[in-house]
Design a protein around this motif. Structure first.
Motif, PDB file in Angstrom:
ATOM      1  N   ASP A  12      26.543  39.194  42.429  1.00 50.04           N
ATOM      2  CA  ASP A  12      26.558  40.316  41.482  1.00 50.04           C
ATOM      3  C   ASP A  12      26.953  41.604  42.197  1.00 50.04           C
ATOM      4  O   ASP A  12      26.526  41.861  43.323  1.00 50.04           O
ATOM      5  CB  ASP A  12      25.181  40.485  40.835  1.00 50.04           C
ATOM      6  N   ALA A  13      27.776  42.409  41.510  1.00 46.98           N
ATOM      7  CA  ALA A  13      28.219  43.683  42.093  1.00 46.98           C
ATOM      8  C   ALA A  13      27.974  44.830  41.112  1.00 46.98           C
ATOM      9  O   ALA A  13      28.752  45.774  41.026  1.00 46.98           O
ATOM     10  CB  ALA A  13      29.691  43.608  42.465  1.00 46.98           C
ATOM     11  N   GLY A  14      26.890  44.706  40.350  1.00 45.63           N
ATOM     12  CA  GLY A  14      26.509  45.786  39.437  1.00 45.63           C
ATOM     13  C   GLY A  14      27.008  45.567  38.018  1.00 45.63           C
ATOM     14  O   GLY A  14      27.379  44.461  37.618  1.00 45.63           O
ATOM     15  N   LYS A  15      27.011  46.650  37.267  1.00 51.90           N
ATOM     16  CA  LYS A  15      27.422  46.617  35.858  1.00 51.90           C
ATOM     17  C   LYS A  15      28.603  47.557  35.650  1.00 51.90           C
ATOM     18  O   LYS A  15      28.819  48.494  36.414  1.00 51.90           O
ATOM     19  CB  LYS A  15      26.263  47.063  34.955  1.00 51.90           C
ATOM     20  N   LEU A  16      29.375  47.285  34.595  1.00 47.92           N
ATOM     21  CA  LEU A  16      30.503  48.143  34.242  1.00 47.92           C
ATOM     22  C   LEU A  16      30.477  48.364  32.742  1.00 47.92           C
ATOM     23  O   LEU A  16      30.397  47.420  31.960  1.00 47.92           O
ATOM     24  CB  LEU A  16      31.826  47.479  34.661  1.00 47.92           C
ATOM     25  N   SER A  17      30.536  49.636  32.342  1.00 45.43           N
ATOM     26  CA  SER A  17      30.541  49.980  30.922  1.00 45.43           C
ATOM     27  C   SER A  17      31.977  49.906  30.398  1.00 45.43           C
ATOM     28  O   SER A  17      32.877  50.526  30.949  1.00 45.43           O
ATOM     29  CB  SER A  17      29.976  51.391  30.731  1.00 45.43           C
ATOM     30  N   VAL A  18      32.186  49.122  29.335  1.00 43.67           N
ATOM     31  CA  VAL A  18      33.528  48.962  28.752  1.00 43.67           C
ATOM     32  C   VAL A  18      33.513  49.441  27.304  1.00 43.67           C
ATOM     33  O   VAL A  18      32.476  49.487  26.646  1.00 43.67           O
ATOM     34  CB  VAL A  18      34.012  47.498  28.824  1.00 43.67           C
ATOM     35  N   SER A  19      34.689  49.780  26.816  1.00 49.15           N
ATOM     36  CA  SER A  19      34.828  50.337  25.476  1.00 49.15           C
ATOM     37  C   SER A  19      34.744  49.254  24.403  1.00 49.15           C
ATOM     38  O   SER A  19      35.352  48.197  24.514  1.00 49.15           O
ATOM     39  CB  SER A  19      36.163  51.077  25.368  1.00 49.15           C
ATOM     40  N   GLU A  20      34.000  49.562  23.333  1.00 50.72           N
ATOM     41  CA  GLU A  20      33.918  48.647  22.184  1.00 50.72           C
ATOM     42  C   GLU A  20      35.265  48.531  21.490  1.00 50.72           C
ATOM     43  O   GLU A  20      35.599  47.499  20.917  1.00 50.72           O
ATOM     44  CB  GLU A  20      32.870  49.178  21.184  1.00 50.72           C
ATOM     45  N   ALA A  21      36.071  49.597  21.550  1.00 48.75           N
ATOM     46  CA  ALA A  21      37.360  49.613  20.862  1.00 48.75           C
ATOM     47  C   ALA A  21      38.373  48.695  21.522  1.00 48.75           C
ATOM     48  O   ALA A  21      39.386  48.333  20.904  1.00 48.75           O
ATOM     49  CB  ALA A  21      37.910  51.037  20.821  1.00 48.75           C
ATOM     50  N   VAL A  22      38.126  48.315  22.775  1.00 48.22           N
ATOM     51  CA  VAL A  22      39.045  47.433  23.502  1.00 48.22           C
ATOM     52  C   VAL A  22      38.483  46.017  23.617  1.00 48.22           C
ATOM     53  O   VAL A  22      39.206  45.039  23.424  1.00 48.22           O
ATOM     54  CB  VAL A  22      39.355  47.987  24.911  1.00 48.22           C
ATOM     55  N   PHE A  23      37.194  45.898  23.907  1.00 49.83           N
ATOM     56  CA  PHE A  23      36.596  44.591  24.167  1.00 49.83           C
ATOM     57  C   PHE A  23      35.591  44.143  23.105  1.00 49.83           C
ATOM     58  O   PHE A  23      35.104  43.019  23.169  1.00 49.83           O
ATOM     59  CB  PHE A  23      35.881  44.610  25.529  1.00 49.83           C
ATOM     60  N   GLY A  24      35.296  44.997  22.139  1.00 54.27           N
ATOM     61  CA  GLY A  24      34.239  44.665  21.174  1.00 54.27           C
ATOM     62  C   GLY A  24      34.713  44.442  19.760  1.00 54.27           C
ATOM     63  O   GLY A  24      33.914  44.488  18.822  1.00 54.27           O
ATOM     64  N   LEU A  25      36.008  44.186  19.556  1.00 53.94           N
ATOM     65  CA  LEU A  25      36.522  43.963  18.199  1.00 53.94           C
ATOM     66  C   LEU A  25      36.186  42.565  17.706  1.00 53.94           C
ATOM     67  O   LEU A  25      35.935  41.657  18.503  1.00 53.94           O
ATOM     68  CB  LEU A  25      38.044  44.146  18.172  1.00 53.94           C
ATOM     69  N   ASP A  26      36.174  42.407  16.381  1.00 50.25           N
ATOM     70  CA  ASP A  26      36.009  41.080  15.799  1.00 50.25           C
ATOM     71  C   ASP A  26      37.392  40.435  15.759  1.00 50.25           C
ATOM     72  O   ASP A  26      38.255  40.868  14.998  1.00 50.25           O
ATOM     73  CB  ASP A  26      35.434  41.201  14.384  1.00 50.25           C
ATOM     74  N   PRO A  27      37.665  39.413  16.594  1.00 50.43           N
ATOM     75  CA  PRO A  27      39.037  38.909  16.756  1.00 50.43           C
ATOM     76  C   PRO A  27      39.654  38.413  15.453  1.00 50.43           C
ATOM     77  O   PRO A  27      39.022  37.695  14.688  1.00 50.43           O
ATOM     78  CB  PRO A  27      38.871  37.754  17.749  1.00 50.43           C
ATOM     79  N   ARG A  28      40.906  38.795  15.238  1.00 51.88           N
ATOM     80  CA  ARG A  28      41.660  38.339  14.069  1.00 51.88           C
ATOM     81  C   ARG A  28      42.783  37.422  14.524  1.00 51.88           C
ATOM     82  O   ARG A  28      43.696  37.840  15.242  1.00 51.88           O
ATOM     83  CB  ARG A  28      42.233  39.536  13.300  1.00 51.88           C
ATOM     84  N   GLU A  29      42.683  36.163  14.113  1.00 52.29           N
ATOM     85  CA  GLU A  29      43.654  35.160  14.555  1.00 52.29           C
ATOM     86  C   GLU A  29      45.053  35.450  14.031  1.00 52.29           C
ATOM     87  O   GLU A  29      46.044  35.128  14.689  1.00 52.29           O
ATOM     88  CB  GLU A  29      43.211  33.775  14.095  1.00 52.29           C
ATOM     89  N   ASP A  30      45.163  36.055  12.846  1.00 50.39           N
ATOM     90  CA  ASP A  30      46.491  36.295  12.273  1.00 50.39           C
ATOM     91  C   ASP A  30      47.291  37.295  13.112  1.00 50.39           C
ATOM     92  O   ASP A  30      48.496  37.125  13.330  1.00 50.39           O
ATOM     93  CB  ASP A  30      46.376  36.777  10.826  1.00 50.39           C
TER      94      ASP A  30
END
Length: 206
Positions: A12-30
């Protein structure tokens, strides 16, 4: 959203805060499917071509006289109905590429990243650096992390030793962050991002 950062050795090398707008979307297959079709169509060479009757190297002389033979009225042996003649309506050299709006392309990449995170197939590594360009050592490190089919995305510049060590390993791809794309993300089971790559992606989608 906080994600765990690991080292290549699996620590482990700690934590990293990431954006919901980039990594937290509900994926759309279309949207993802549209992007994959766009990439594959653009990648297609389109160099397929057959010769028309105008391009065939063959005599253009009339085969036999018009009347009196009892046979059909033919002219040139280059016609498509004859063996060795031209091809009617055959494929021609062309581009298969089609347009896709820039906003849709950017959105598809975010959905692909979110899909990997949601499927627990995204790993963040603090630094993609190898002390020596030795494939055997890197294979050992990857087996420790359980990575057999993986895409590595590094920073703007890749570490030379890491790139050389990885290029002979089957089912392992290494790209700089500028080369990240939806098709390569989906064709590999796991996605590994360096901290530098995450920061570059978040800056890109601000």
């Amino acid at each position: 959203m906080d994600l765990t950062v690991k080292t290549l050795e699996g620590k482990d090398a700690g934590k990293l805060s990431v954006s919901e707008a980039v990594f937290g979307l509900d994926p759309r297959e279309d949207i993802i499917a549209r992007m994959v079709r766009y990439q594959l169509a653009k990648k297609q060479q389109g160099t397929h071509q057959t010769k028309t009757r105008a391009e065939i190297s063959r005599t253009g002389k009339k085969m036999y006289k018009q009347k009196g033979t009892g046979r059909a009225r033919h002219h040139s042996a280059r016609a498509p109905q004859f063996r060795g003649g031209g091809r009617a309506h055959g494929p021609v050299t062309r581009s298969h590429a089609h347009d896709l709006p820039k906003k849709i392309r950017a959105l598809a990449l975010r959905h692909a990243l979110s899909a990997k995170l949601k499927a627990e197939e995204l790993i963040i590594i603090d630094n993609l650096v190898a002390s020596e360009a030795k494939t055997k050592e890197l294979v050992g490190a990857l087996s420790g992390l359980g990575l057999t089919n993986v895409l590595f995305i590094g920073g703007a510049e890749l570490d030379g030793n890491f790139k050389l060590a990885a290029q002979n390993i089957p089912n392992v791809d290494v790209l700089p962050v500028q080369g990240i794309n939806v098709y390569d993300i989906l064709r590999r089971k796991k996605l590994v991002l360096s901290k530098a790559a995450v920061e570059a992606l978040e800056e890109r989608f601000k």
